[in-house]
Write an enzyme that holds these catalytic residues in place. Sequence first.
Site, PDB file in Angstrom:
ATOM      1  N   SER A  26       0.850  -1.201   0.000  1.00 41.13           N
ATOM      2  CA  SER A  26       0.000   0.000   0.000  1.00 41.13           C
ATOM      3  C   SER A  26       0.880   1.244   0.000  1.00 41.13           C
ATOM      4  O   SER A  26       2.058   1.175   0.399  1.00 41.13           O
ATOM      5  CB  SER A  26      -0.869  -0.024   1.258  1.00 41.13           C
ATOM      6  OG  SER A  26      -1.374   1.260   1.540  1.00 41.13           O
ATOM      7  N   TYR A  75      -2.436  -0.434  10.180  1.00 40.82           N
ATOM      8  CA  TYR A  75      -2.456  -0.802   8.748  1.00 40.82           C
ATOM      9  C   TYR A  75      -1.139  -0.365   8.095  1.00 40.82           C
ATOM     10  O   TYR A  75      -0.507  -1.142   7.371  1.00 40.82           O
ATOM     11  CB  TYR A  75      -3.657  -0.129   8.075  1.00 40.82           C
ATOM     12  CG  TYR A  75      -3.833  -0.496   6.614  1.00 40.82           C
ATOM     13  CD1 TYR A  75      -4.344  -1.746   6.247  1.00 40.82           C
ATOM     14  CD2 TYR A  75      -3.493   0.396   5.612  1.00 40.82           C
ATOM     15  CE1 TYR A  75      -4.506  -2.085   4.912  1.00 40.82           C
ATOM     16  CE2 TYR A  75      -3.661   0.067   4.268  1.00 40.82           C
ATOM     17  CZ  TYR A  75      -4.167  -1.170   3.918  1.00 40.82           C
ATOM     18  OH  TYR A  75      -4.335  -1.505   2.597  1.00 40.82           O
TER      19      TYR A  75
HETATM   20  P1  NAD Z   1     -11.600  -6.404   0.015  1.00 34.38           P
HETATM   21  O1  NAD Z   1     -12.069  -6.277   1.428  1.00 34.38           O
HETATM   22  O2  NAD Z   1     -12.563  -6.174  -1.087  1.00 34.38           O
HETATM   23  O3  NAD Z   1     -10.922  -7.822  -0.207  1.00 34.38           O
HETATM   24  C1  NAD Z   1     -10.253  -8.529   0.784  1.00 34.38           C
HETATM   25  C2  NAD Z   1     -10.728  -9.977   0.707  1.00 34.38           C
HETATM   26  O4  NAD Z   1      -9.973 -10.716   1.652  1.00 34.38           O
HETATM   27  C3  NAD Z   1     -12.221 -10.144   1.086  1.00 34.38           C
HETATM   28  O5  NAD Z   1     -12.883 -10.881   0.081  1.00 34.38           O
HETATM   29  C4  NAD Z   1     -12.185 -10.896   2.421  1.00 34.38           C
HETATM   30  O6  NAD Z   1     -13.263 -11.801   2.577  1.00 34.38           O
HETATM   31  C5  NAD Z   1     -10.858 -11.631   2.301  1.00 34.38           C
HETATM   32  N1  NAD Z   1     -10.321 -11.970   3.625  1.00 34.38           N
HETATM   33  C6  NAD Z   1     -10.319 -11.201   4.740  1.00 34.38           C
HETATM   34  N2  NAD Z   1      -9.772 -11.877   5.761  1.00 34.38           N
HETATM   35  C7  NAD Z   1      -9.400 -13.090   5.268  1.00 34.38           C
HETATM   36  C8  NAD Z   1      -8.792 -14.227   5.851  1.00 34.38           C
HETATM   37  N3  NAD Z   1      -8.443 -14.263   7.151  1.00 34.38           N
HETATM   38  N4  NAD Z   1      -8.567 -15.293   5.061  1.00 34.38           N
HETATM   39  C9  NAD Z   1      -8.928 -15.290   3.754  1.00 34.38           C
HETATM   40  N5  NAD Z   1      -9.514 -14.235   3.155  1.00 34.38           N
HETATM   41  C10 NAD Z   1      -9.749 -13.151   3.903  1.00 34.38           C
HETATM   42  O7  NAD Z   1     -10.346  -5.413  -0.071  1.00 34.38           O
HETATM   43  P2  NAD Z   1      -9.563  -4.835  -1.321  1.00 34.38           P
HETATM   44  O8  NAD Z   1      -9.745  -3.367  -1.294  1.00 34.38           O
HETATM   45  O9  NAD Z   1      -9.847  -5.587  -2.565  1.00 34.38           O
HETATM   46  O10 NAD Z   1      -8.059  -5.101  -0.853  1.00 34.38           O
HETATM   47  C11 NAD Z   1      -7.261  -6.164  -1.307  1.00 34.38           C
HETATM   48  C12 NAD Z   1      -5.820  -5.915  -0.884  1.00 34.38           C
HETATM   49  O11 NAD Z   1      -5.357  -4.668  -1.410  1.00 34.38           O
HETATM   50  C13 NAD Z   1      -5.630  -5.797   0.643  1.00 34.38           C
HETATM   51  O12 NAD Z   1      -4.399  -6.362   1.007  1.00 34.38           O
HETATM   52  C14 NAD Z   1      -5.600  -4.304   0.875  1.00 34.38           C
HETATM   53  O13 NAD Z   1      -4.928  -3.969   2.051  1.00 34.38           O
HETATM   54  C15 NAD Z   1      -4.855  -3.850  -0.366  1.00 34.38           C
HETATM   55  N6  NAD Z   1      -5.009  -2.442  -0.741  1.00 34.38           N
HETATM   56  C16 NAD Z   1      -6.218  -1.896  -0.977  1.00 34.38           C
HETATM   57  C17 NAD Z   1      -6.295  -0.566  -1.364  1.00 34.38           C
HETATM   58  C18 NAD Z   1      -7.601   0.098  -1.621  1.00 34.38           C
HETATM   59  O14 NAD Z   1      -7.603   1.321  -1.881  1.00 34.38           O
HETATM   60  N7  NAD Z   1      -8.701  -0.616  -1.609  1.00 34.38           N
HETATM   61  C19 NAD Z   1      -5.152   0.201  -1.493  1.00 34.38           C
HETATM   62  C20 NAD Z   1      -3.931  -0.399  -1.242  1.00 34.38           C
HETATM   63  C21 NAD Z   1      -3.873  -1.723  -0.876  1.00 34.38           C
END
Ligand code: NAD
Length: 284
Positions: A167, A180
């Site tokens: 991130s 985070y």
């Molecule tokens: P999201 O919440 O849509 O997806 C995360 C998924 O992980 C969900 O489907 C959830 O059910 C699953 N999950 C949670 N805990 C779990 C566990 N213990 N075991 C298995 N699965 C599990 O989030 P997203 O926005 O798609 O984020 C995906 C990745 O990208 C994450 O690592 C997040 O930190 C990172 N990220 C997101 C952003 C953003 O702006 N959304 C920016 C930078 C990084």
Amino acid sequence: MTTPIKDLNLEGKVAVITGGGGVICSVMSKALAMKGVKTAILDLKKENADKVADEIREQYGTKSIGIAANVLDKSSLEAAKKEINEKLGSIDYLINGAGGNAPTATSKVEKIEPSDMEHLEDTFFGLELEGFEKTFDLNFKGTLIPTLVFARDMVKKQRGGIVNISSMNSYRPLTKIPAYSASKAAINNFTQWLAVHFAKTGVRVNAIAPGFLLTNQNRFLLVDEKTGESTARGKKIINGTPMERYGTPEELTGTLVFLLSDWSEFITGIVVPVDGGFSAYSGV
Ligand code: NAD
């Protein structure tokens, strides 16, 4: 004599995508499927994983299976590995996508003001240890444990690729979300450590640091629930992003395919920002 340039060479490979039912990783899974990769979609929520796998089979005609698995539970990942090996074959790629933040590790205010002395529960002092533990576990151990389980296939055949999802917070922390931010910084550090450790095995380890996307985990901070307008924080992000917009999950897929493909065979241990210029901009 020059070496002939190889093709992307992803076709027929087997990828495990954790958090594959989520916003970003469902799109990443589809992008890989589009390039002929067989995909194992792992998620805590089986129905979300199944939905993505169903859509992939329907839209791209490549093999895809949805599996319920918890990235913090080694035995559930070992059971998933067994199923993947039986149904799709030996694993070539791992995308560590499961991650997120806990509201109890989020401070209400950005900075402590002199007027906050009566409301210290809104500041650093109101953060809950349990929120830190949850966030560190999910982001760090949730990358470590799947790597312990799934990278074995790759090391044994001396070939493979791991992409961790970091991130912008990993370079400089955003206000309000210290757990985070620190846990994503740990992802960058671990990416480098493992890249060195695996350097002679043919298994490359890299990460993507997405800029700001509007998704379920951050919507409550960026959009006013009642009015649908950008919050002050949402406006700051847009102002800090030279492209003046949020990114989309689709815009991360080029980097993913590039990092996994044979086109980047000499690249290991890097974290690639995909951020509309956020990390390059001083704000002035
Ligand atoms: P999201 O919440 O849509 O997806 C995360 C998924 O992980 C969900 O489907 C959830 O059910 C699953 N999950 C949670 N805990 C779990 C566990 N213990 N075991 C298995 N699965 C599990 O989030 P997203 O926005 O798609 O984020 C995906 C990745 O990208 C994450 O690592 C997040 O930190 C990172 N990220 C997101 C952003 C953003 O702006 N959304 C920016 C930078 C990084």
